[in-house]
Design a protein around this motif. Structure first.
Motif, mmCIF file in Angstrom:
data_model
loop_
_atom_site.group_PDB
_atom_site.id
_atom_site.type_symbol
_atom_site.label_atom_id
_atom_site.label_comp_id
_atom_site.label_asym_id
_atom_site.label_seq_id
_atom_site.Cartn_x
_atom_site.Cartn_y
_atom_site.Cartn_z
ATOM 1 N N VAL A 21 0.836 -1.211 0.000
ATOM 2 C CA VAL A 21 0.000 0.000 0.000
ATOM 3 C C VAL A 21 0.864 1.252 0.000
ATOM 4 C CG1 VAL A 21 -1.598 1.349 1.420
ATOM 5 C CG2 VAL A 21 -2.026 -1.066 1.028
ATOM 6 N N LEU A 22 1.952 1.238 0.767
ATOM 7 C CA LEU A 22 2.775 2.434 0.893
ATOM 8 C C LEU A 22 3.737 2.640 -0.274
ATOM 9 C CD1 LEU A 22 3.637 2.242 4.690
ATOM 10 C CD2 LEU A 22 1.920 3.667 3.564
ATOM 11 N N ALA A 23 4.161 1.578 -0.934
ATOM 12 C CA ALA A 23 5.213 1.705 -1.939
ATOM 13 C C ALA A 23 4.708 1.662 -3.376
ATOM 14 C CB ALA A 23 6.245 0.588 -1.753
ATOM 15 N N ARG A 24 3.551 1.114 -3.624
ATOM 16 C CA ARG A 24 3.082 0.945 -5.000
ATOM 17 C C ARG A 24 2.479 2.224 -5.548
ATOM 18 N NH1 ARG A 24 5.875 -3.114 -6.762
ATOM 19 N NH2 ARG A 24 5.744 -4.865 -5.375
ATOM 20 N N ARG A 25 2.585 2.377 -6.856
ATOM 21 C CA ARG A 25 2.020 3.533 -7.543
ATOM 22 C C ARG A 25 0.750 3.182 -8.307
ATOM 23 N NH1 ARG A 25 4.698 6.398 -4.521
ATOM 24 N NH2 ARG A 25 6.845 6.901 -4.965
ATOM 25 N N ASN A 26 0.587 1.919 -8.653
ATOM 26 C CA ASN A 26 -0.557 1.481 -9.434
ATOM 27 C C ASN A 26 -1.735 1.213 -8.496
ATOM 28 O OD1 ASN A 26 -2.292 0.428 -11.305
ATOM 29 N ND2 ASN A 26 -0.840 -1.078 -12.099
ATOM 30 N N ALA A 27 -2.908 1.717 -8.845
ATOM 31 C CA ALA A 27 -4.073 1.586 -7.976
ATOM 32 C C ALA A 27 -4.531 0.144 -7.839
ATOM 33 C CB ALA A 27 -5.206 2.454 -8.506
ATOM 34 N N ILE A 28 -4.387 -0.656 -8.876
ATOM 35 C CA ILE A 28 -4.807 -2.052 -8.802
ATOM 36 C C ILE A 28 -3.905 -2.826 -7.843
ATOM 37 C CG2 ILE A 28 -5.057 -4.180 -10.141
ATOM 38 C CD1 ILE A 28 -5.962 -2.430 -12.464
ATOM 39 N N LEU A 29 -2.616 -2.549 -7.863
ATOM 40 C CA LEU A 29 -1.705 -3.211 -6.928
ATOM 41 C C LEU A 29 -1.966 -2.770 -5.489
ATOM 42 C CD1 LEU A 29 1.628 -3.186 -8.953
ATOM 43 C CD2 LEU A 29 0.050 -5.079 -8.573
ATOM 44 N N VAL A 30 -2.389 -1.542 -5.305
ATOM 45 C CA VAL A 30 -2.754 -1.076 -3.964
ATOM 46 C C VAL A 30 -3.987 -1.829 -3.472
ATOM 47 C CG1 VAL A 30 -3.593 0.907 -2.647
ATOM 48 C CG2 VAL A 30 -1.673 1.182 -4.207
ATOM 49 N N LEU A 31 -4.972 -2.032 -4.355
ATOM 50 C CA LEU A 31 -6.152 -2.801 -3.966
ATOM 51 C C LEU A 31 -5.796 -4.246 -3.621
ATOM 52 C CD1 LEU A 31 -8.820 -1.524 -6.521
ATOM 53 C CD2 LEU A 31 -8.783 -1.149 -4.062
ATOM 54 N N ALA A 75 -14.967 -8.729 -0.795
ATOM 55 C CA ALA A 75 -15.329 -8.978 -2.190
ATOM 56 C C ALA A 75 -16.112 -7.802 -2.767
ATOM 57 C CB ALA A 75 -16.139 -10.269 -2.295
ATOM 58 N N ALA A 76 -17.028 -7.257 -1.990
ATOM 59 C CA ALA A 76 -17.776 -6.086 -2.459
ATOM 60 C C ALA A 76 -16.855 -4.881 -2.610
ATOM 61 C CB ALA A 76 -18.902 -5.773 -1.478
ATOM 62 N N GLU A 77 -15.941 -4.719 -1.678
ATOM 63 C CA GLU A 77 -15.007 -3.582 -1.733
ATOM 64 C C GLU A 77 -14.109 -3.661 -2.953
ATOM 65 O OE1 GLU A 77 -10.851 -2.380 -1.139
ATOM 66 O OE2 GLU A 77 -11.531 -4.338 -0.446
ATOM 67 N N ILE A 78 -13.608 -4.842 -3.274
ATOM 68 C CA ILE A 78 -12.717 -4.953 -4.426
ATOM 69 C C ILE A 78 -13.495 -4.786 -5.719
ATOM 70 C CG2 ILE A 78 -12.754 -7.455 -4.793
ATOM 71 C CD1 ILE A 78 -9.653 -5.292 -4.890
ATOM 72 N N GLY A 79 -14.743 -5.210 -5.753
ATOM 73 C CA GLY A 79 -15.562 -5.007 -6.954
ATOM 74 C C GLY A 79 -15.817 -3.538 -7.218
ATOM 75 N N ILE A 80 -16.199 -2.812 -6.196
ATOM 76 C CA ILE A 80 -16.460 -1.380 -6.348
ATOM 77 C C ILE A 80 -15.162 -0.626 -6.601
ATOM 78 C CG2 ILE A 80 -17.254 0.685 -5.121
ATOM 79 C CD1 ILE A 80 -19.332 -1.137 -3.768
ATOM 80 N N GLY A 81 -14.108 -0.981 -5.895
ATOM 81 C CA GLY A 81 -12.817 -0.320 -6.099
ATOM 82 C C GLY A 81 -12.280 -0.529 -7.497
ATOM 83 N N LEU A 82 -12.412 -1.741 -8.030
ATOM 84 C CA LEU A 82 -11.954 -2.019 -9.387
ATOM 85 C C LEU A 82 -12.783 -1.258 -10.414
ATOM 86 C CD1 LEU A 82 -9.888 -3.606 -10.995
ATOM 87 C CD2 LEU A 82 -11.501 -5.488 -11.094
ATOM 88 N N ALA A 83 -14.085 -1.136 -10.181
ATOM 89 C CA ALA A 83 -14.925 -0.359 -11.090
ATOM 90 C C ALA A 83 -14.515 1.110 -11.099
ATOM 91 C CB ALA A 83 -16.394 -0.501 -10.692
ATOM 92 N N ILE A 84 -14.197 1.652 -9.938
ATOM 93 C CA ILE A 84 -13.753 3.048 -9.856
ATOM 94 C C ILE A 84 -12.416 3.227 -10.562
ATOM 95 C CG2 ILE A 84 -12.950 4.835 -8.258
ATOM 96 C CD1 ILE A 84 -15.119 3.825 -6.315
ATOM 97 N N VAL A 85 -11.492 2.293 -10.332
ATOM 98 C CA VAL A 85 -10.173 2.387 -10.976
ATOM 99 C C VAL A 85 -10.310 2.302 -12.493
ATOM 100 C CG1 VAL A 85 -7.980 1.170 -11.283
ATOM 101 C CG2 VAL A 85 -8.863 1.596 -9.005
ATOM 102 N N LEU A 86 -11.169 1.421 -12.998
ATOM 103 C CA LEU A 86 -11.363 1.308 -14.445
ATOM 104 C C LEU A 86 -12.006 2.570 -15.021
ATOM 105 C CD1 LEU A 86 -12.470 -2.409 -14.845
ATOM 106 C CD2 LEU A 86 -10.328 -1.365 -15.552
ATOM 107 N N ALA A 87 -12.958 3.153 -14.301
ATOM 108 C CA ALA A 87 -13.575 4.389 -14.775
ATOM 109 C C ALA A 87 -12.566 5.533 -14.818
ATOM 110 C CB ALA A 87 -14.759 4.756 -13.884
ATOM 111 N N VAL A 88 -11.725 5.623 -13.798
ATOM 112 C CA VAL A 88 -10.696 6.670 -13.777
ATOM 113 C C VAL A 88 -9.673 6.428 -14.873
ATOM 114 C CG1 VAL A 88 -8.771 7.566 -12.403
ATOM 115 C CG2 VAL A 88 -11.000 7.272 -11.360
ATOM 116 N N HIS A 89 -9.322 5.171 -15.111
ATOM 117 C CA HIS A 89 -8.348 4.861 -16.167
ATOM 118 C C HIS A 89 -8.917 5.201 -17.543
ATOM 119 C CE1 HIS A 89 -4.978 2.936 -18.095
ATOM 120 N NE2 HIS A 89 -5.818 2.245 -18.841
ATOM 121 N N ARG A 90 -10.195 4.962 -17.737
ATOM 122 C CA ARG A 90 -10.802 5.311 -19.026
ATOM 123 C C ARG A 90 -10.856 6.813 -19.239
ATOM 124 N NH1 ARG A 90 -15.868 1.148 -19.143
ATOM 125 N NH2 ARG A 90 -14.644 -0.719 -19.602
ATOM 126 N N SER A 91 -11.146 7.557 -18.192
ATOM 127 C CA SER A 91 -11.287 9.007 -18.356
ATOM 128 C C SER A 91 -9.949 9.741 -18.372
ATOM 129 C CB SER A 91 -12.173 9.583 -17.251
ATOM 130 O OG SER A 91 -11.524 9.468 -16.004
#
Length: 129
Positions: A21-31, A75-91
């Protein structure tokens, strides 16, 4: 089995997740690192539940029930978090946390043609007025 073995393994997993969490830059790796930390907590819950059920002669297994709820919430947290990360990556075109933080604070420019786009928007508003 002694309680020390799962406790040490859980501490190692949690420390690995905390480093991620502290060292990674990629949001998916943080999740993924947050999930690793939650699994370390689940391991502790089950280990202490088994240890306490041997000493207290109870068969309630509250730690295991709490672990199931934690897995469902994770499981719910990772689903919502991944959806947010994908939306931010698209925009925005990136999932780098530092770049997203700078963009949100307004410190980074949108690119080299930012002034050209601003001038184009100004011309469009003047033409419609």
């Amino acid at each position: 089995m002694h309680l020390a073995y799962p406790a040490v393994l859980s501490a190692l997993l949690f420390c690995t997740g905390l480093y991620g969490v502290l060292a990674r830059r990629n949001a998916i790796l943080v999740l993924m690192s947050v999930e690793l930390m939650l699994n370390a907590v689940n391991l502790n819950l089950v280990a202490f539940d088994v240890w306490l059920s041997r000493t207290a002669e109870e068969t309630l297994h509250s730690g295991q029930a709490l672990t199931l709820f934690t897995i469902a919430i994770a499981a719910a947290e990772i689903g919502i978090g991944l959806a947010i990360v994908l939306a931010v990556h698209r925009s925005r075109g990136t999932s780098d946390i530092d770049k997203l933080r700078d963009t949100a604070e307004g410190h980074a420019s949108d690119g080299p043609d930012r002034d050209a786009r601003t001038a184009e928007k100004t011309e469009k508003t003047e033409a419609t007025a």
